[in-house]
Design a protein around this motif. Structure first.
Motif, PDB file in Angstrom:
ATOM      1  N   LEU A   1      87.896  45.352  53.004  1.00 32.92           N
ATOM      2  CA  LEU A   1      87.094  45.076  54.021  1.00 32.92           C
ATOM      3  C   LEU A   1      86.114  44.115  53.826  1.00 32.92           C
ATOM      4  O   LEU A   1      85.733  43.531  54.785  1.00 32.92           O
ATOM      5  CB  LEU A   1      86.114  46.343  54.168  1.00 32.92           C
TER       6      LEU A   1
ATOM      7  N   GLU B   1      93.476  40.276  66.323  1.00 32.10           N
ATOM      8  CA  GLU B   1      92.233  40.997  66.613  1.00 32.10           C
ATOM      9  C   GLU B   1      92.475  42.370  67.038  1.00 32.10           C
ATOM     10  O   GLU B   1      93.080  42.619  68.084  1.00 32.10           O
ATOM     11  CB  GLU B   1      91.449  40.130  67.565  1.00 32.10           C
TER      12      GLU B   1
ATOM     13  N   MET C   1      90.582  42.392  56.081  1.00 37.20           N
ATOM     14  CA  MET C   1      89.593  41.906  56.902  1.00 37.20           C
ATOM     15  C   MET C   1      89.204  40.486  55.911  1.00 37.20           C
ATOM     16  O   MET C   1      88.349  39.859  56.461  1.00 37.20           O
ATOM     17  CB  MET C   1      88.459  42.790  57.083  1.00 37.20           C
TER      18      MET C   1
ATOM     19  N   VAL D   1      87.650  43.522  65.280  1.00 37.87           N
ATOM     20  CA  VAL D   1      87.606  42.803  63.956  1.00 37.87           C
ATOM     21  C   VAL D   1      88.748  42.099  63.900  1.00 37.87           C
ATOM     22  O   VAL D   1      89.861  42.195  64.703  1.00 37.87           O
ATOM     23  CB  VAL D   1      87.450  43.931  62.766  1.00 37.87           C
ATOM     24  N   LYS D   2      88.900  40.939  63.197  1.00 39.38           N
ATOM     25  CA  LYS D   2      89.905  40.133  62.938  1.00 39.38           C
ATOM     26  C   LYS D   2      90.626  40.530  61.628  1.00 39.38           C
ATOM     27  O   LYS D   2      89.934  40.553  60.602  1.00 39.38           O
ATOM     28  CB  LYS D   2      89.344  38.533  62.984  1.00 39.38           C
ATOM     29  N   VAL D   3      91.834  40.685  61.632  1.00 42.82           N
ATOM     30  CA  VAL D   3      92.623  41.249  60.315  1.00 42.82           C
ATOM     31  C   VAL D   3      93.571  40.562  60.217  1.00 42.82           C
ATOM     32  O   VAL D   3      94.271  39.763  61.143  1.00 42.82           O
ATOM     33  CB  VAL D   3      92.925  42.833  60.478  1.00 42.82           C
TER      34      VAL D   3
ATOM     35  N   VAL E   1      93.041  49.243  56.996  1.00 43.24           N
ATOM     36  CA  VAL E   1      92.296  48.218  56.119  1.00 43.24           C
ATOM     37  C   VAL E   1      91.692  49.028  55.038  1.00 43.24           C
ATOM     38  O   VAL E   1      90.722  49.948  55.383  1.00 43.24           O
ATOM     39  CB  VAL E   1      90.845  47.686  57.239  1.00 43.24           C
TER      40      VAL E   1
END
Length: 740
Positions: free
Chosen positions: A664, A636, A699, A682-684, A659
């Motif tokens: 995305l 995160e 993402m 954001v969660k990546v 990203v």
């Protein structure tokens, strides 16, 4: 010029050399001793006894010299040696305890033994060599002394014993035993071990006695050539009638008090009784008595000491009764408590008879370890035990000052007793200090300090391997026949002061950690040592039961008032990343979390503070800085920047990844701002690490969109080159390029 006399033998593969006749010729006795490349000079000098001194004024000074190890003090302001180090004080006590019993009891001239360390080879400890040199100097001097004695150090490895182990061999040894002995008896024992069984310890002492015979024979040969005739001295004697009157007063008014337990245990009883005798006899006209001797405090003190000693022997050896009514193996009543101080990290109270000790444990960051600098050793110490003996503990009034040799010696003894059971620094990364406050002294306060400190450490939540207890075993023997004796468990003060031995033993249920044995006799047999060890074992187990009934084990958590300490191990090559340019990174961590951070050259990062959550946050921050993201890992992160072709997301402190717009979402995205905003979390997932070490993120956690790292890298470089070109043409002159 005096003839130079030299003797040498081979001992454990190294030469032990004794020499006299060239150095320090004005001393009563002087010996230059060397073992390997360790060299010491021992001198002994005496002068006429002072009439106002009622004890034997022996002074032993062990003088460390930094030049002996080829060193200059690291202090910027003081380059010469200052006050003795703790190691020097302990060595002085070691030598004092070994040589003192062999002086005649009625000899009260001032004697000073000075040992100067001239060279240290970093392999052979100078303490044993110094004791041998002191023994030899006294033996060849004109000072009355019933030597010689030998000194050896014994180590233990793989079940076998090592004679005089080197510093390197000591690191692998489970035993560090120093024994001073005559040809067939033991005078002094100092031992530190790791739960050594009683049988093994007795065998080690016997081995030391056998090896010591070689050194005693060497000194004997040396004395034959270099020895001087011993001094003749007179013992003060009173008129028989006056002497009889004093003895009667002592018997009728004082000795009977020793049948009261409170008097038998009292450390100030002797002083109070001596004052009563002085008031009775010194107030009389001090006209010259027969033999041209007058009554002095020195004479009265000696007579009182003899009377108490005679009473003890009669009660114990003839009547089979200790002066406080206990059986020979009976321990005084014990009382224990923990957690009695609200703000300290750990506290333990131990009472045995009228002896009371309050021990307090304090936990701190490893950065507060004690730095040690000496002529042969440099390093740090994470566990310290300090012992305080205030005057009120014996009902006395005296000036308070810095700790004396007794305090330092007892503190070091308790420290060595507990050191083997402490957890490793990795398991418990704290600097630990224990202070033992003696509140009431009635014999064996050092062993009470061991017990109190065990309670304090367990109360503080220190996960010690085993609790440790200590006990002192005494000896009362027939003055005419040493084979008639009785060993006493848990000696009270008078049994210590007028008895023949103080045999301190501390350890766990599994074995012995320390021994310190002193005697007032010319020596004791191995048989007595074996019996004393067995009695100490039984008493130790009984005391351990009492300790465990008070606190069954170390507390699972440390005190809320203690700091939190977290160790983070990092690659030393990444220390610079944690510190940052000009210290910016580490200072930012400190300012935002409020913790203290220390980093050593091996890559150990120590984080400490009062707030556990802040320490955890700082630890995660440091781990994040040095962590190398791996493909497939999910994070995160916070969006830091938005670029035309994607978004830069910080997944770890100081580490960002791209990203790409194609990653995305699972569908086509025309504009990055439609999906993410700056500051958004954001969660990546790490999609890949390219050949330049750049992190590419996604993402789209279900599946990556089409697009190669090379294509994204080309777009990234194109963007940077375009902005750089704009700067040169002036369109973006005021804004420098950002790094990412």
């Amino acid at each position: 010029m005096q003839k130079i006399i030299r003797k040498e033998i081979e001992l454990a593969g190294k030469k032990l050399v004794l020499e006299t006749g060239e150095l320090a010729g004005q001393a009563s006795g002087s010996v230059l001793a060397s073992y390997g490349e360790t060299v010491v000079l021992a001198t002994a000098v005496s002068q006429t006894a002072r009439p106002d001194v009622d004890f034997f004024p022996l002074a032993v000074d062990y003088e460390e010299r930094l030049y002996a190890g080829g060193k200059i003090s690291t202090s910027r302001f003081i380059k010469r040696e200052g006050r003795p180090s703790e190691e020097a004080i302990l060595t002085s006590r070691l030598i004092d305890r070994a040589i003192r019993p062999l002086f005649p009891k009625d000899y009260q001239a001032e004697v000073q033994v000075v040992i100067t360390v001239l060279s240290v080879d970093q392999a052979n400890d100078p303490d044993v060599v110094s004791l041998i040199a002191a023994s030899c100097a006294l033996s060849i001097s004109d000072i009355p002394w019933d030597g010689p004695i030998a000194a050896v150090r014994i180590g233990r490895q793989n079940g076998g014993f090592i004679l005089n182990p080197t510093e390197e061999e000591k690191t692998f040894s489970s035993l560090d035993l120093v024994v001073a002995s005559t040809r067939d008896e033991i005078v002094m024992i100092e031992a530190a071990g790791q739960e050594v069984e009683e049988k093994s310890m007795a065998q080690a002492v016997k081995f030391a006695l056998e090896q010591g015979e070689i050194i005693v024979s060497l000194i004997g040969e040396f004395v034959k050539e270099a020895g001087r005739q011993k001094q003749q001295y007179e013992v003060q004697k009173l008129d028989p009638k006056k002497e009889e009157a004093i003895k009667k007063f002592i018997q009728d008014n004082l000795i009977k008090e020793l049948e009261l337990p409170s008097k038998a245990e009292s450390e100030n009883w002797f002083g109070e009784s001596l004052e009563k005798i002085e008031n009775e006899f010194l107030k009389e006209d001090q006209s010259q008595l027969s033999g041209n001797q007058e009554i002095t405090t020195k004479i009265l003190s000696a007579m009182l000491d003899d009377a108490v000693s005679e009473f003890l022997r009669k009660q114990i050896l003839v009547n089979k009764k200790r002066i406080d009514g206990r059986a020979p193996e009976e321990i005084r009543s014990i009382k224990t408590k923990v957690g009695i101080l609200p703000r300290t990290h750990g506290s333990g109270f131990f009472e045995r008879g009228e002896t009371q000790v309050l021990s307090i444990a304090t936990l701190a960051s490893p950065a507060l370890e004690q730095l040690i600098e000496g002529m042969s050793k440099e390093g740090t110490k994470r566990y310290m035990h300090h012992y305080n003996f205030p005057p009120f503990s014996t009902g006395e009034v005296r000036r308070l000052g810095s700790p004396g040799r007794r305090e330092i010696g007892h503190g070091a003894l308790a420290e060595r007793a507990l050191l083997p059971v402490l957890p490793s620094n990795d398991a418990f990364p704290y600097t630990i200090r224990v202070v033992s406050e003696v509140l009431s002294s009635a014999g064996s306060t050092s062993m009470a300090s061991v017990c109190g400190s065990t309670l304090a450490l367990m109360d503080a939540g220190v996960p010690i391997k085993e609790p440790v207890a200590g006990i002192s075993i005494g000896l009362i023997s027939d003055k005419k026949d040493k084979s008639k004796y009785l060993l006493l468990t848990d000696i009270a003060y008078q049994e210590d002061a007028q008895g023949d031995m103080d045999f301190k033993v501390a350890g766990t249920k599994n074995g012995i950690n320390v021994i310190q044995m002193d005697t007032k006799l010319n020596g004791i047999t191995v048989k007595i040592v074996e019996e004393a060890l067995e009695k100490a074992r039984k008493a130790r187990l009984a005391i351990l039961e009492k300790i465990l009934s008070t606190i069954p084990g170390s507390r699972k958590t440390i005190s809320p008032h203690a700091p939190t300490v977290i160790l983070v191990r990092i690659d030393p090559s990444k220390i610079g990343e944690v510190i940052g340019s000009g210290g910016r990174t580490i200072n930012k961590i400190i300012s935002e979390t409020g913790v203290a951070i220390d980093i050593n050259d091996e890559g150990t990062v120590t984080i400490s503070g009062k707030d556990a959550q802040a320490c955890q946050k700082a630890a995660q921050w440091v781990e994040g800085i040095v962590k190398e993201p791996q493909p497939g890992e999910v994070y995160e992160g916070k969006v830091k920047r938005i670029l035309p072709f994607g978004a830069m997301v910080e997944i770890l402190p100081g580490k960002e990844g791209l990203v790409h717009v194609s990653r995305l979402a699972s569908y086509r995205v025309d504009k990055v701002e439609d999906i993410v905003k700056i500051g958004q979390t954001v969660k990546v997932r790490v999609a890949e690490i390219d050949d330049q070490g750049r992190v590419n993120l996604s993402m789209n956690l279900e599946g990556d969109a089409v697009g190669s790292a090379r294509h994204q890298g080309d777009q990234r470089r194109d963007f940077v080159h375009k902005r750089f070109d704009n700067r040169r043409t002036g369109s973006d002159r005021r804004r420098p390029p950002k790094r990412y």
